[in-house]
Design a protein around this motif. Structure first.
Motif, short mmCIF file in Angstrom:
data_model
loop_
_atom_site.label_atom_id
_atom_site.label_comp_id
_atom_site.label_asym_id
_atom_site.label_seq_id
_atom_site.Cartn_x
_atom_site.Cartn_y
_atom_site.Cartn_z
N ASP A 44 21.32 21.48 3.61
CA ASP A 44 22.49 20.81 4.16
C ASP A 44 22.23 20.42 5.62
O ASP A 44 21.51 21.11 6.35
CB ASP A 44 23.72 21.71 4.09
N ASN A 236 24.87 7.09 1.48
CA ASN A 236 25.86 8.09 1.88
C ASN A 236 26.38 8.75 0.61
O ASN A 236 27.07 8.12 -0.20
CB ASN A 236 26.99 7.44 2.66
N TYR A 238 27.12 12.98 -1.30
CA TYR A 238 27.16 14.43 -1.14
C TYR A 238 27.38 15.08 -2.49
O TYR A 238 27.70 14.42 -3.48
CB TYR A 238 28.26 14.85 -0.16
N ASP A 239 27.18 16.38 -2.54
CA ASP A 239 27.35 17.13 -3.77
C ASP A 239 28.63 17.95 -3.68
O ASP A 239 29.09 18.30 -2.57
CB ASP A 239 26.15 18.05 -4.01
N ASN A 247 32.10 19.41 1.08
CA ASN A 247 31.03 18.46 0.80
C ASN A 247 29.69 19.09 1.19
O ASN A 247 29.55 19.65 2.28
CB ASN A 247 31.24 17.17 1.59
N GLY A 249 25.10 19.00 0.76
CA GLY A 249 23.95 18.12 0.69
C GLY A 249 23.50 17.86 -0.74
O GLY A 249 23.76 18.63 -1.66
N ASP A 303 28.12 17.19 5.97
CA ASP A 303 27.46 16.38 4.96
C ASP A 303 28.35 15.26 4.41
O ASP A 303 27.89 14.47 3.59
CB ASP A 303 26.98 17.26 3.80
N ARG A 304 29.61 15.19 4.85
CA ARG A 304 30.50 14.15 4.33
C ARG A 304 29.98 12.76 4.65
O ARG A 304 30.08 11.83 3.84
CB ARG A 304 31.90 14.34 4.91
N SER A 306 26.73 12.07 5.75
CA SER A 306 25.28 12.11 5.90
C SER A 306 24.66 10.91 5.18
O SER A 306 24.84 10.73 3.98
CB SER A 306 24.73 13.41 5.31
#
Length: 605
Positions: A44, A236, A238-239, A247, A249, A303-304, A306
Motif C-alpha cells: 500500500d 487509478n 484500488y482494492d 481503500n 493497494g 490508496d484512494r 493512487s
C-alpha cells in the motif's frame, strides 16, 4: 469474460501458502488466533514509502495475544516513540524473519531485558539483537501482546521477510483472509510527452473516468480517447476486502495493448533500498491534486487516489514491476520510435486486468484512436518565472543567493531546470510564526538522494535558535522539516527530497503539559499496576528524539512512552510501588529548544 482474465484468475488462486527454502517447505502459523481482519495490505502507498506488511485489526484496543509463526528465536526487539513503536523480530528455523509492530509489550522475560537496558542507558529507545540461545521459541508460543505504540490506532503491523531481509507479501505466505470483493477501477490517465520520456517532459495529463458495465461485467471508458505522438498510461484503482470499507493497494495489474502484454505489476515482494521511490514511481502530482480537493485530505485513504504508472520512469528499480515492454511508452511518430512501442494511426485496443491475492478480478477494456497530429496544441505549462537557479560549486542558489540547495546532477533522476518564487500571501495558521515563504519549482520533482537546503537569516534576527524550516503538507499546514544551523547561525536549513513549498518558522512556545492520572495528591489503594499519564501538546516542532523526554519516579529515571497521535506520555510501572508518598517529575524539550517541566506526587495506601 476473455481468455486472459480467466487465466489470471486461475493463476492467482494457486498462490502458495508456505515458504520454500533450500528445498524444504515451511508451513507457518498466523500471529493471532481466530479470523483475521485487515485494514491495510502489502505494498500500500504511504507518502515516502511503501507498506512492507499487512495491518491486522485488533478490535480497536490493545491486548491481543501474539504467537510465534514457527520454531526459532527472538532475534531483535526495538522500542521507539515513532514508527513501529515496540517491535519484535522473530527468526525461524527456515531463516525467515517475522516482524510484529506497535506492540503493547513483549513476553515477560524479553520485557524485563528491555526494561533493564532502558534503565542502564537512561533512554526509552532500544535496539537489541539476541543470539539463538537467549530467547528460543516454539511454533505457537506466546511472544507478546498487540498494542498501539508508535504510529496509528491499535493494530498489529505484521511482516514476513525472506532470509536476505526482503519483505514478501504475507497474503502469499501464511495469512488467509475472507475476501470476495473485486478491485475497483476509477479512471485512466493518458500522459503525453515531449522530447524526453520523464516527468519533466510531460506535456499533458488527461484523466478519463471509468464506469462499470453490468451487462459485460467489465469497466469501460465513458468518453473517446484520441492521441498522437509519444504517450503512456496511468491507472487509478484500488482494492476492497470483506469486513472493511477502506481503500487498499492493488495486488496485480496486467496491461495489454492490441493483445500484447506490455506491463505487469505484482505486489509480492519489496526492497528497502528502493522504498524512497514511492512518491516518484507513483504519480504523486495526480495523487496530491486529487486528494487536495477534499476539505480534510488527511482523512482520506492514501490508496484512494493512487495512480499506478503503467510505464517506467528513469531510475525505477521496483521489484514489483515484473515486465515492461519498451518501458511502457508508445510513439506514433514515424522514424522516431527507438525504445518505444511503435503504433500506427487508427484504432487500438487496450485491456487492463486487476487481480487480488484471492483471485478476485476486474477488467477495463477500451479503444484509442491514434491520429497523425495531436488534437490540441500541447505544450508544457510554464509557471511565472521569478528566480532561476544559479549554479555553484556544490549545488545551486535561488532568490539572489538567499537560498542554497546542494542539488547536483548526481542527485537527479533526469535533467531538469529549477527556479524559485517568493510567496507573499500569509497563510492562516495558529501556534507558530512564519517570517518567510517560498516555493521551489518545478513542482513534484523528486530527487534520487536528499539535498541539503539552507536559508539565510536576517542579520538582526534575535532568538535564532527558535528558527526552523517548515514544509507545507497536503492540508496547507506547515510541518517541521529541520533546523540545521551553520557555524555562525546565519542560516537555517534541512534535508529535502523534492521540490515544494517551504517556510522559515519561529517556534518559541514551549510544550504544554497536563497531568491526567494520578492527579496531584491522589491516594491509590494499591501499588500494583500503577499507570501515570500526562498529556503533552506542542505547537510546531515537537519532540525530536526519545532523549527529549526525561521522566522520573521518586527521583529515579524511568522509561516513559510517548504517543504523538494521542499527545500522551505514559509510564506503566512493571513493579509494585511501596506504601507511602511517591513523586513525579517530567522534563521535555521540543526540537527548537523550548522546555517545559511538571512535578507532582501521589500516595499508595
Amino acid at each position: 469474460m476473455n481468455i486472459k482474465l480467466i487465466f489470471y484468475i486461475f493463476s492467482a488462486l494457486f498462490i502458495p501458502l508456505s515458504l520454500t527454502s533450500a528445498g524444504e517447505n515451511y508451513q507457518f502459523s498466523p500471529p493471532i488466533k481466530g479470523e483475521i481482519y485487515l485494514s491495510s495490505l502489502f505494498g500500500d502507498y504511504r507518502p515516502g514509502h511503501f507498506h512492507a506488511g499487512v495491518d491486522m485489526r485488533t478490535g480497536g484496543k490493545p491486548g491481543r495475544r501474539l504467537y510465534a509463526a514457527d520454531d526459532g528465536y527472538i532475534w531483535r526487539v526495538m522500542t521507539t516513540f515513532n514508527g513501529y513503536g515496540k517491535a519484535l523480530y522473530l527468526k525461524t528455523k527456515s531463516g525467515h524473519y517475522f516482524v510484529h509492530g506497535h506492540l503493547q509489550d513483549f513476553a515477560p522475560p524479553v520485557s524485563k531485558r528491555v526494561f533493564n537496558e532502558q534503565l542502564k542507558n537512561q533512554s526509552y529507545k532500544t535496539n537489541l539483537f539476541f543470539k539463538p540461545g537467549e530467547f528460543p521459541v516454539k511454533k505457537g508460543e506466546f511472544i507478546g501482546h498487540t498494542g498501539q505504540s508508535g504510529a496509528g490506532a491499535p493494530h498489529l503491523h505484521y511482516e514476513v521477510r525472506s532470509p536476505d531481509n526482503k519483505p514478501v507479501n504475507p497474503l502469499t505466505q501464511n495469512i488467509l483472509i475472507d475476501d470476495t470483493r473485486n478491485p475497483e477501477i476509477i479512471s485512466i490517465a493518458l500522459v503525453q510527452f515531449g522530447e524526453r520520456t520523464d516527468p519533466g517532459s510531460v506535456l499533458s495529463k488527461e484523466i478519463y473516468d471509468c464506469g462499470y458495465n453490468n451487462s459485460t461485467g467489465e469497466y469501460e471508458i465513458e468518453q473517446p480517447i484520441t492521441v498522437a505522438g509519444k504517450f503512456a498510461f496511468e491507472l487509478n484503482a484500488y482494492d476492497r476486502i470483506n469486513h472493511y470499507n477502506g481503500n487498499m493497494g492493488v495486488f496485480q495489474i496486467s496491461f495489454y495493448f492490441d493483445s500484447q502484454l506490455i506491463y505487469r505489476y505484482r505486489a509480492d515482494t519489496l526492497e528497502f533500498d528502493s522504498f524512497k521511490q514511492s512518491d516518484y514511481v507513483r504519480d504523486y502530482e495526480l495523487w496530491y491534486r486529487s486528494l487536495g480537493a477534499h476539505p480534510d485530505p488527511k482523512r482520506i485513504d492514501k490508496d484512494r487516489y493512487s495512480f499506478y504508472r503503467l510505464y517506467l520512469v528513469p531510475g525505477d528499480n521496483q521489484p514489483t514491476v515484473k515486465l515492461c515492454v519498451g518501458d511502457g511508452y508508445f510513439s506514433s511518430i514515424p522514424g522516431r520510435t527507438s525504445g518505444f512501442n511503435k503504433v500506427s494511426t487508427g484504432k487500438h485496443y487496450v485491456d487492463i486486468v486487476l487481480t487480488d491475492s484471492n483471485g478476485n478480478s476486474s477488467e477495463l477494456s477500451f479503444t484509442i484512436d491514434v491520429v497523425e497530429k495531436p488534437p490540441v496544441n500541447l505544450r508544457r505549462p510554464s509557471p511565472e518565472f521569478v528566480s532561476g537557479a544559479k549554479p555553484t560549486d556544490n549545488g545551486m542558489t535561488f532568490l539572489d543567493g538567499g537560498i542554497h540547495v546542494d542539488l547536483t546532477p548526481q542527485k537527479l533522476y533526469y535533467p531538469e531546470k529549477f527556479w524559485a518564487r517568493e510567496i507573499s500571501e500569509a497563510p492562516l495558521v495558529s501556534g507558530y510564526h512564519i517570517i518567510r515563504q517560498f516555493e521551489l519549482y518545478p513542482r513534484f520533482t523528486f530527487f534520487k538522494d536528499n539535498a541539503a537546503m539552507s536559508v539565510e537569516l536576517a542579520p538582526a534576527s534575535s532568538g535564532k535558535n527558535y528558527y526552523c524550516i517548515g514544509w507545507q503538507d497536503i492540508d496547507g499546514e506547515y510541518v517541521f522539516a529541520g533546523n540545521d544551523f551553520n557555524s555562525d547561525s546565519s542560516s537555517v536549513g534541512c534535508k529535502i527530497g523534492a521540490t515544494g513549498r517551504f517556510a522559515v518558522v519561529v517556534d518559541s512556545i514551549a510544550p504544554e503539559l497536563e497531568l491526567l492520572r494520578p492527579r496531584m495528591g491522589w491516594k491509590l489503594k494499591s501499588g500494583n499496576g500503577v499507570t501515570i499519564q500526562i498529556k503533552m501538546e506542542d505547537n510546531f516542532s515537537g519532540l525530536g528524539s526519545e532523549d527529549d523526554l526525561k521522566f522520573y519516579l521518586d527521583g529515579k529515571w524511568m522509561p516513559a512512552e510517548y504517543d504523538s497521535d494521542r499527545d500522551l506520555i505514559e509510564f506503566k510501572a512493571p513493579f509494585r510501588l511501596d506504601k507511602g508518598k511517591h513523586t513525579i517529575m517530567l522534563k521535555v524539550s521540543d526540537q527548537c529548544g523550548n522546555e517545559s517541566s511538571l512535578q507532582s506526587y501521589f500516595h499508595v495506601m
